[in-house]
Write a protein that holds these residues in place. Structure first.
Motif, short mmCIF file in Angstrom:
data_model
loop_
_atom_site.label_atom_id
_atom_site.label_comp_id
_atom_site.label_asym_id
_atom_site.label_seq_id
_atom_site.Cartn_x
_atom_site.Cartn_y
_atom_site.Cartn_z
N SER A 170 -3.79 -1.10 -5.53
CA SER A 170 -2.41 -1.02 -5.08
C SER A 170 -1.47 -1.18 -6.27
O SER A 170 -1.67 -2.03 -7.12
CB SER A 170 -2.14 -2.13 -4.06
N ALA B 114 -3.83 -6.82 -0.43
CA ALA B 114 -3.15 -5.63 0.10
C ALA B 114 -4.06 -4.87 1.06
O ALA B 114 -3.61 -4.38 2.10
CB ALA B 114 -2.71 -4.72 -1.05
N LYS B 115 -5.34 -4.77 0.72
CA LYS B 115 -6.30 -4.06 1.59
C LYS B 115 -6.49 -4.80 2.91
O LYS B 115 -6.52 -4.18 3.99
CB LYS B 115 -7.64 -3.91 0.87
N ASP C 108 -4.85 -6.63 -5.11
CA ASP C 108 -5.53 -5.47 -4.52
C ASP C 108 -6.30 -5.86 -3.25
O ASP C 108 -6.19 -5.19 -2.22
CB ASP C 108 -6.49 -4.88 -5.56
N ASN D 170 0.85 -1.20 0.00
CA ASN D 170 0.00 0.00 0.00
C ASN D 170 0.88 1.24 0.00
O ASN D 170 1.79 1.38 0.81
CB ASN D 170 -0.90 0.00 1.25
N ASN D 171 0.57 2.14 -0.90
CA ASN D 171 1.46 3.29 -1.12
C ASN D 171 1.46 4.32 -0.01
O ASN D 171 2.43 5.00 0.23
CB ASN D 171 1.09 3.99 -2.44
N LYS E 116 -4.23 4.64 1.89
CA LYS E 116 -4.46 3.87 0.68
C LYS E 116 -5.39 2.69 0.92
O LYS E 116 -6.23 2.34 0.10
CB LYS E 116 -3.12 3.35 0.15
N ALA E 117 -5.26 2.08 2.12
CA ALA E 117 -6.02 0.86 2.41
C ALA E 117 -7.50 1.10 2.45
O ALA E 117 -8.29 0.20 2.22
CB ALA E 117 -5.56 0.27 3.73
N ALA F 222 -3.42 -4.27 5.05
CA ALA F 222 -3.36 -2.90 5.57
C ALA F 222 -4.30 -2.71 6.75
O ALA F 222 -3.95 -2.07 7.75
CB ALA F 222 -3.69 -1.91 4.46
#
Length: 527
Positions: A116, A170-171, A167, A104-105, A109-110, A174
């Motif tokens: 992502s 990643a969420k 994606d 996550n940038n 972002k999350a 996060a």
């Protein structure tokens, strides 16, 4: 941690789990979310352990970069200590927080709908494999073997494309990364409790299949309290159908210390869950021995005996009932095997074989075991008449297990009974609270069962101590109503009083009719 904070954490985790809900069924997304929580736990445990070692050098574990001789020597020393103490090792770049950050940038972002840009799936799958590989050739190898095998990060159930899968993962990472599991406070078992909560939520949502690996906490509590009666420490506890391991862990809460935990589970996925659950609750890898195999056909614990044994086996499951089992020490003395269509008494026989002389065992079974004939009657009679091992029969309410509404019972066995002259019967079938479609046992119901057992109290319409002769006279039929009379006499009806009340009502009706007739005449209508 307050009760409100605990509930808030549980809700946070459940909300994160629901990120995956739309993509797969409860059984499947359970494996992912519980696996990620476990990975986060291992990472935080690793980081805390390493930071303690590095504290005197004022270095943080996450800041160490491999690639130069000095750092590599430090990491090697930490790895050696970690494998001895924790049983596994993670490199700084393999820590959960590092992977979540790479995926996550930015901090916000999350929670956004953006995709992502950092692809982490390949790294993540490799890290999960490396956790297992780090244990190869060590004492903990068996306990970490294939722990993450149910987490296929390339499954299309997570998303049709690699980017879509990346994606969603990643969420999830996060969201999890923002939660403090408070591992620094060894007095709190925040994560363990939350993990148990999630397992229960998945069980209630997935029906019968999930019920096979999870015993409702109220029932677990009863079993745990029964087998720890009169004990402050246990050398060992064993569950031959351990599922997620929740029942073993529940027993540990009832005493100051448990020496070792033993279990066996046939389902591979559930076996993985049980090992994760043990580690997550702080049980050292040397203190538990969980095996994956069919308990009745291929028992894994030899002739070991255990001080406490608990089980909630699958009700009336099929098994081979192979005549060769009659030469097996677990079954040979009985002369008969449990029928192939109902393995209930096979589990009882297996558990009794493993029960220590000073031990207590408690098993949940369907009511049929109390009165069915044939081989089951033969086994019941042997256990009571020849061995006198049966200590108590406890009838539970119907509809308290996920996926089945049948009434169940708990059988308690001891090889050395303090009260050898009788068997205690408890009818607790009416002690529950209905919540939606499920019946729930409250603390007062649990306490009543446990206190009645421990004190062997006789209470009218609730409990009774049946002499062995009375059971013999009933041809070893253990059906609870034969011993605990719960019949409620209806109040006698006074016929004369009822007739008088009817006459008075008829008189009142006649008076009302006359009044109504007057009103009708005034309106020019016929009554």
């Amino acid at each position: 941690m307050s009760e409100d904070q605990k509930k808030q954490l549980e809700q946070q985790l459940w909300n994160i789990a629901n990120t995956l809900r739309g993509k797969m069924n409860a059984d499947e997304f359970r494996d992912y979310i519980l696996g990620f929580i476990f990975y986060k736990y291992l990472s935080e445990k690793m980081e805390l352990f390493a930071n303690d070692i590095l504290a005197q050098d004022k270095i943080s574990f996450s800041s160490i970069k491999s690639g130069n001789t000095k750092n590599d020597e430090i990491l090697e020393a930490i790895k050696e200590a970690s494998l001895e103490k924790l049983g596994y090792f993670l490199k700084p770049q393999e820590l959960f927080s590092a992977v979540a950050l790479r995926g996550n940038n930015s901090d916000d972002k999350a929670t956004s709908d953006q995709t992502s840009t950092n692809f982490i799936l390949g790294d993540l799958q490799k890290i999960l494999t490396n956790i297992q590989l780090s244990t190869m050739g060590t004492e903990s190898e068996e306990d970490f073997d294939n722990l993450f095998e149910d987490m296929d990060l390339n499954s299309t159930k997570l998303g049709k494309t690699p980017d879509a899968r990346n994606d969603i993962i990643a969420k999830v990472l996060a969201h999890l990364d923002k939660i403090d599991f408070k591992l620094k406070n060894s007095e709190l078992d925040v994560l363990g409790d939350a993990y148990e909560y999630l397992i229960g939520q998945f069980a209630s949502g997935a029906g019968k299949k999930a019920g096979e690996f999870y015993t409702p906490q109220e029932v677990s509590k009863i079993l745990a309290k029964l087998v720890t009666t009169g004990k402050h420490k246990l050398k060992s506890v064993y569950d031959p159908t351990c599922g997620s391991g929740s029942l073993l862990l529940r027993v540990a809460r009832e005493v100051k210390d448990v020496g070792d935990f033993y279990g066996q589970e046939m389902n591979r996925t559930t076996y993985n869950l049980a090992r994760m659950n043990m580690i997550l609750h702080g049980i050292h890898y040397r203190k538990f021995d969980i095996k994956q195999e069919d308990t009745l056909e291929r028992p894994q614990h030899g002739s070991q005996t255990f001080e406490a044994i608990v089980a909630n086996p699958p009700f009336s499951a099929q098994w081979s009932a192979n005549p060769l089992h009659l030469s097996d020490d677990r079954f040979s003395q009985y002369g008969k095997l449990a029928p192939g269509s109902k393995a209930d008494f096979a589990f009882v026989q297996h558990m009794i074989y493993h029960l220590a002389e000073n031990g207590i065992m408690a098993i949940v079974l369907p009511h049929g075991v109390l009165f069915r004939g044939g081989a089951e009657l033969h086994i019941r009679k042997y256990l009571i008449e020849q061995k006198n091992y049966l200590d108590a029969v406890i009838g539970l309410p119907a509809n308290i297990f996920y996926g089945t509404s049948i009434p169940t019972c708990i059988l308690v066995f001891k090889k050395c009974k303090e009260n050898p002259e009788d068997v205690l019967f408890i009818d607790a079938s009416k002690g529950f609270e209905k919540v939606k479609t499920q019946n729930i046992l409250r603390e007062e119901h649990i306490d009543q069962i446990v206190e009645t057992y421990r004190n062997r109290t006789v209470t009218e319409k609730y409990s009774y101590r049946a002499p062995l002769q009375e059971i013999a006279d009933n041809d070893y039929n253990l059906n609870i109503p034969r011993y605990v009379d719960t019949f409620e006499e209806e109040e006698e009806i006074d016929i004369q009083a009822v007739m008088q009340e009817i006459r008075e009502l008829e008189a009142k009706r006649a008076e009302l009719d006359k009044e109504i007739e007057v009103y009708f005449k005034e309106l020019g209508l016929v009554f």
